[in-house]
Motif scaffolding. Structure first.
Motif, PDB file in Angstrom:
ATOM      1  N   GLU A 236       0.763  -1.217  -0.048  1.00 32.62           N
ATOM      2  CA  GLU A 236       0.135   0.072  -0.070  1.00 32.62           C
ATOM      3  C   GLU A 236       0.676   1.271  -0.229  1.00 32.62           C
ATOM      4  OE1 GLU A 236      -4.055  -0.486   2.343  1.00 32.62           O
ATOM      5  OE2 GLU A 236      -2.355  -1.334   3.452  1.00 32.62           O
ATOM      6  N   LEU A 237       1.915   1.250   0.900  1.00 33.18           N
ATOM      7  CA  LEU A 237       2.816   2.496   0.904  1.00 33.18           C
ATOM      8  C   LEU A 237       3.481   2.448  -0.413  1.00 33.18           C
ATOM      9  CD1 LEU A 237       4.358   1.706   4.409  1.00 33.18           C
ATOM     10  CD2 LEU A 237       2.696   3.376   3.690  1.00 33.18           C
ATOM     11  N   ALA A 238       3.992   1.593  -1.097  1.00 38.27           N
ATOM     12  CA  ALA A 238       4.490   1.894  -2.099  1.00 38.27           C
ATOM     13  C   ALA A 238       3.633   2.316  -3.387  1.00 38.27           C
ATOM     14  CB  ALA A 238       5.181   0.429  -2.840  1.00 38.27           C
ATOM     15  N   HIS A 239       2.707   1.742  -3.563  1.00 45.37           N
ATOM     16  CA  HIS A 239       1.504   2.409  -4.358  1.00 45.37           C
ATOM     17  C   HIS A 239       1.073   3.755  -4.067  1.00 45.37           C
ATOM     18  CE1 HIS A 239      -1.769   2.397  -7.419  1.00 45.37           C
ATOM     19  NE2 HIS A 239      -2.598   2.775  -6.499  1.00 45.37           N
ATOM     20  N   ALA A 240       1.000   4.135  -2.656  1.00 43.21           N
ATOM     21  CA  ALA A 240       0.736   5.607  -2.444  1.00 43.21           C
ATOM     22  C   ALA A 240       1.702   6.496  -3.028  1.00 43.21           C
ATOM     23  CB  ALA A 240       0.440   5.583  -0.886  1.00 43.21           C
ATOM     24  N   ARG A 241       3.225   6.011  -2.973  1.00 41.92           N
ATOM     25  CA  ARG A 241       4.160   6.800  -3.343  1.00 41.92           C
ATOM     26  C   ARG A 241       4.209   7.047  -4.624  1.00 41.92           C
ATOM     27  NH1 ARG A 241       6.972   3.361   0.694  1.00 41.92           N
ATOM     28  NH2 ARG A 241       7.194   4.479   2.776  1.00 41.92           N
ATOM     29  N   ALA A 242       3.892   5.953  -5.439  1.00 42.29           N
ATOM     30  CA  ALA A 242       4.088   6.073  -6.801  1.00 42.29           C
ATOM     31  C   ALA A 242       2.746   7.023  -7.201  1.00 42.29           C
ATOM     32  CB  ALA A 242       3.682   4.727  -7.417  1.00 42.29           C
ATOM     33  N   VAL A 243       1.757   6.980  -6.722  1.00 44.62           N
ATOM     34  CA  VAL A 243       0.433   7.810  -7.106  1.00 44.62           C
ATOM     35  C   VAL A 243       1.010   9.265  -6.890  1.00 44.62           C
ATOM     36  CG1 VAL A 243      -1.718   8.752  -6.355  1.00 44.62           C
ATOM     37  CG2 VAL A 243      -1.449   6.379  -6.641  1.00 44.62           C
ATOM     38  N   ILE A 244       1.719   9.772  -5.815  1.00 45.28           N
ATOM     39  CA  ILE A 244       2.003  10.956  -5.502  1.00 45.28           C
ATOM     40  C   ILE A 244       2.874  11.368  -6.263  1.00 45.28           C
ATOM     41  CG2 ILE A 244       3.286  12.404  -3.507  1.00 45.28           C
ATOM     42  CD1 ILE A 244       1.832  10.696  -1.554  1.00 45.28           C
ATOM     43  N   ALA A 245       4.146  10.628  -6.589  1.00 46.41           N
ATOM     44  CA  ALA A 245       5.155  10.766  -7.600  1.00 46.41           C
ATOM     45  C   ALA A 245       4.664  11.331  -8.966  1.00 46.41           C
ATOM     46  CB  ALA A 245       6.249   9.685  -7.820  1.00 46.41           C
ATOM     47  N   ALA A 246       3.625  10.328  -9.233  1.00 48.15           N
ATOM     48  CA  ALA A 246       2.759  10.547 -10.828  1.00 48.15           C
ATOM     49  C   ALA A 246       2.346  11.876 -10.873  1.00 48.15           C
ATOM     50  CB  ALA A 246       1.870   9.521 -10.995  1.00 48.15           C
ATOM     51  N   PHE A 247       1.743  12.346  -9.946  1.00 48.24           N
ATOM     52  CA  PHE A 247       1.177  13.854  -9.684  1.00 48.24           C
ATOM     53  C   PHE A 247       2.146  14.834  -9.777  1.00 48.24           C
ATOM     54  CE2 PHE A 247      -3.020  11.527  -9.053  1.00 48.24           C
ATOM     55  CZ  PHE A 247      -3.864  12.144  -9.920  1.00 48.24           C
ATOM     56  N   GLU A 248       3.172  14.516  -8.962  1.00 50.21           N
ATOM     57  CA  GLU A 248       4.256  15.456  -8.937  1.00 50.21           C
ATOM     58  C   GLU A 248       5.028  15.542 -10.076  1.00 50.21           C
ATOM     59  OE1 GLU A 248       6.706  13.996  -5.831  1.00 50.21           O
ATOM     60  OE2 GLU A 248       5.435  15.079  -3.984  1.00 50.21           O
ATOM     61  N   GLY A 249       5.029  14.496 -10.830  1.00 49.30           N
ATOM     62  CA  GLY A 249       5.595  14.876 -12.138  1.00 49.30           C
ATOM     63  C   GLY A 249       4.801  15.633 -13.410  1.00 49.30           C
ATOM     64  N   SER A 250       3.678  15.469 -13.155  1.00 50.16           N
ATOM     65  CA  SER A 250       2.380  16.118 -13.771  1.00 50.16           C
ATOM     66  C   SER A 250       1.666  16.923 -13.085  1.00 50.16           C
ATOM     67  CB  SER A 250       1.713  15.093 -14.518  1.00 50.16           C
ATOM     68  OG  SER A 250       2.552  14.601 -15.705  1.00 50.16           O
ATOM     69  N   PRO A 251       2.046  18.101 -12.442  1.00 55.47           N
ATOM     70  CA  PRO A 251       1.303  18.920 -11.431  1.00 55.47           C
ATOM     71  C   PRO A 251      -0.006  19.514 -11.929  1.00 55.47           C
ATOM     72  CG  PRO A 251       3.403  19.882 -12.044  1.00 55.47           C
ATOM     73  CD  PRO A 251       3.500  18.796 -12.821  1.00 55.47           C
ATOM     74  N   GLY A 252      -0.141  19.529 -13.541  1.00 50.22           N
ATOM     75  CA  GLY A 252      -1.274  20.369 -13.977  1.00 50.22           C
ATOM     76  C   GLY A 252      -2.336  19.129 -14.449  1.00 50.22           C
ATOM     77  N   ALA A 253      -1.889  17.863 -14.086  1.00 50.53           N
ATOM     78  CA  ALA A 253      -2.903  17.006 -14.507  1.00 50.53           C
ATOM     79  C   ALA A 253      -4.233  16.561 -13.843  1.00 50.53           C
ATOM     80  CB  ALA A 253      -2.267  15.767 -14.939  1.00 50.53           C
ATOM     81  N   GLY A 254      -5.363  16.483 -14.470  1.00 48.53           N
ATOM     82  CA  GLY A 254      -6.507  16.002 -13.555  1.00 48.53           C
ATOM     83  C   GLY A 254      -6.357  14.407 -13.368  1.00 48.53           C
ATOM     84  N   ALA A 255      -5.939  13.776 -14.400  1.00 47.27           N
ATOM     85  CA  ALA A 255      -6.228  12.487 -14.359  1.00 47.27           C
ATOM     86  C   ALA A 255      -4.865  11.715 -15.266  1.00 47.27           C
ATOM     87  CB  ALA A 255      -7.423  11.965 -14.998  1.00 47.27           C
ATOM     88  N   LEU A 256      -4.395  10.840 -14.495  1.00 46.03           N
ATOM     89  CA  LEU A 256      -3.071  10.105 -14.993  1.00 46.03           C
ATOM     90  C   LEU A 256      -3.130   8.736 -15.118  1.00 46.03           C
ATOM     91  CD1 LEU A 256      -0.634  11.790 -12.864  1.00 46.03           C
ATOM     92  CD2 LEU A 256      -0.875  12.386 -15.326  1.00 46.03           C
ATOM     93  N   SER A 257      -2.537   7.837 -16.064  1.00 46.69           N
ATOM     94  CA  SER A 257      -2.447   6.565 -15.846  1.00 46.69           C
ATOM     95  C   SER A 257      -1.153   5.826 -15.279  1.00 46.69           C
ATOM     96  CB  SER A 257      -2.321   5.993 -17.484  1.00 46.69           C
ATOM     97  OG  SER A 257      -2.148   4.771 -17.642  1.00 46.69           O
ATOM     98  N   LEU A 258      -1.772   5.137 -14.265  1.00 44.34           N
ATOM     99  CA  LEU A 258      -0.750   4.479 -13.445  1.00 44.34           C
ATOM    100  C   LEU A 258      -0.827   2.922 -13.334  1.00 44.34           C
ATOM    101  CD1 LEU A 258       1.869   4.663 -11.554  1.00 44.34           C
ATOM    102  CD2 LEU A 258       0.143   4.822  -9.582  1.00 44.34           C
ATOM    103  N   ASP A 259       0.136   1.946 -13.929  1.00 40.57           N
ATOM    104  CA  ASP A 259       0.019   0.442 -14.082  1.00 40.57           C
ATOM    105  C   ASP A 259      -1.003   0.261 -14.711  1.00 40.57           C
ATOM    106  OD1 ASP A 259       2.347   0.505 -12.481  1.00 40.57           O
ATOM    107  OD2 ASP A 259       1.322   0.572 -10.486  1.00 40.57           O
ATOM    108  N   GLY A 260      -1.440   0.733 -15.932  1.00 39.75           N
ATOM    109  CA  GLY A 260      -2.622   0.475 -16.660  1.00 39.75           C
ATOM    110  C   GLY A 260      -4.011   0.683 -16.122  1.00 39.75           C
ATOM    111  N   LYS A 261      -3.928   1.786 -15.157  1.00 40.62           N
ATOM    112  CA  LYS A 261      -5.348   2.002 -14.686  1.00 40.62           C
ATOM    113  C   LYS A 261      -5.156   3.718 -14.482  1.00 40.62           C
ATOM    114  CE  LYS A 261      -6.024  -1.919 -11.906  1.00 40.62           C
ATOM    115  NZ  LYS A 261      -6.159  -2.388 -10.423  1.00 40.62           N
ATOM    116  N   MET A 262      -6.485   4.170 -14.491  1.00 40.00           N
ATOM    117  CA  MET A 262      -6.618   5.755 -14.561  1.00 40.00           C
ATOM    118  C   MET A 262      -6.575   6.128 -13.033  1.00 40.00           C
ATOM    119  SD  MET A 262      -9.611   8.461 -15.247  1.00 40.00           S
ATOM    120  CE  MET A 262     -10.416   8.270 -13.611  1.00 40.00           C
ATOM    121  N   ILE A 263      -6.006   7.344 -12.729  1.00 40.51           N
ATOM    122  CA  ILE A 263      -6.086   7.841 -11.327  1.00 40.51           C
ATOM    123  C   ILE A 263      -6.350   9.092 -11.411  1.00 40.51           C
ATOM    124  CG2 ILE A 263      -4.475   6.034 -10.452  1.00 40.51           C
ATOM    125  CD1 ILE A 263      -2.144   8.287 -10.380  1.00 40.51           C
ATOM    126  N   ASP A 264      -7.117   9.559 -10.362  1.00 40.14           N
ATOM    127  CA  ASP A 264      -7.393  11.215 -10.691  1.00 40.14           C
ATOM    128  C   ASP A 264      -7.155  11.656  -9.167  1.00 40.14           C
ATOM    129  OD1 ASP A 264      -9.587   9.997  -9.140  1.00 40.14           O
ATOM    130  OD2 ASP A 264     -10.945  10.530 -10.951  1.00 40.14           O
TER     131      ASP A 264
END
Length: 278
Positions: A236-264
């Motif tokens: 759970e912690l690894a996934h949470a860090r990955a989600v946060i890193a994804a949004f930090e890498g795309s700060p203007g995005a409302g939705a992103l793809s992570l491991d083949g799934k949409m996250i918002d």
């Protein structure tokens, strides 16, 4: 404050208080209400105050008697000089009751104790679960599945499989939402079958899944199971860090793809909450 597990201990059993210190609970709840017979109330107050004075390194709450009982002020007068970390308020009926307790604490020179309200023990209380926002010193809300059915004349609050009947599922849900609306900790009620640790594990996992952040316990053997249930796993912690890193890498995005799934954005909020729990 992290409160995965809160272990109840009768206030007139100092031997059990000492043993409870080694159970690993995030907090103890020394009980002056239901666990103590009327003739033992004064002895219990003395024992609780003594224990608080001897163990100021532990996180200790005291469940006092209800605000409208003759015992409430006696409880507060006895234990507040010993500086408990918190007061558990039974039969709370909305934010006004928490504010009244906070006033009584202040009048007795206590400026620090926080309040955990048991918020569903009377029919009137159920209609007040949206009123806790802004209540002074409020740390969290929890609920009970015993007093309420007794108050309305129900035979039980539970199905044969141990699950709650619809009226008490409603009370549980409203407690969860009331805590979220007030910005305080939602704490799950006890699991009474204290020898059934497998059932407890499933119950606690369901509580965490639904949004509760901790749970009350009635036996030391329950504490490790509850702590594990409310502690995020490494996955759970690894996934949470990955989600946060994804949004930090795309700060203007409302939705992103992570491991083949949409996250918002709600996934980001959940990820931040998981890291905070750790």
């Amino acid at each position: 404050m992290r409160l995965r597990s809160l272990l109840f201990v009768p206030g007139d059993r100092p031997d059990r208080m000492e043993k409870a210190l080694g159970a690993g609970a995030d907090a103890l709840i020394l009980d002056l209400e239901d666990a103590v017979a009327p003739q033992n109330k004064q002895v219990a107050r003395h024992e609780v105050a003594h224990f608080l004075n001897q163990h100021n390194e532990a996180r200790i709450f005291v469940r006092v008697n209800p605000l409208d009982s003759d015992e409430n002020l006696k409880d507060l007068n006895a234990v507040l000089p010993s500086h408990p970390d918190g007061i558990v308020l039974p039969k709370a009926e909305g934010g006004a009751s928490v504010t009244e307790l906070a006033k009584r604490l202040t009048e007795r020179g206590n400026a620090t104790a926080q309040i955990l309200a048991i918020a569903t023990e009377t029919p009137a209380a159920v209609f007040q679960l949206g009123t806790y926002s802004g209540a002074k010193r409020l740390l969290g809300l929890t609920w009970g599945a015993e007093d309420l059915p007794a108050a309305v004349g129900a035979a039980t609050s539970r199905e044969e499989d141990g699950g709650f009947t619809p009226p008490y599922e409603l009370a549980r849900s409203l407690c969860l939402f009331g805590a979220a609306a007030a910005g305080v900790l939602p704490i799950e009620t006890v699991y009474p079958a204290f020898r059934d640790l497998d059932g407890l594990a499933a119950y606690a996992a369901r509580a965490r899944r639904d949004g509760f952040l901790g749970m009350m316990a009635i036996h030391p053997a329950q504490v490790p199971v509850i702590n594990e249930a409310f502690t995020p796993s490494e996955a759970e912690l690894a996934h949470a860090r990955a989600v946060i890193a994804a949004f930090e890498g795309s700060p203007g995005a409302g939705a992103l793809s992570l491991d083949g799934k949409m996250i918002d954005r709600p996934h980001l909020v959940q990820a931040q909450r998981i890291l905070a729990q750790a």
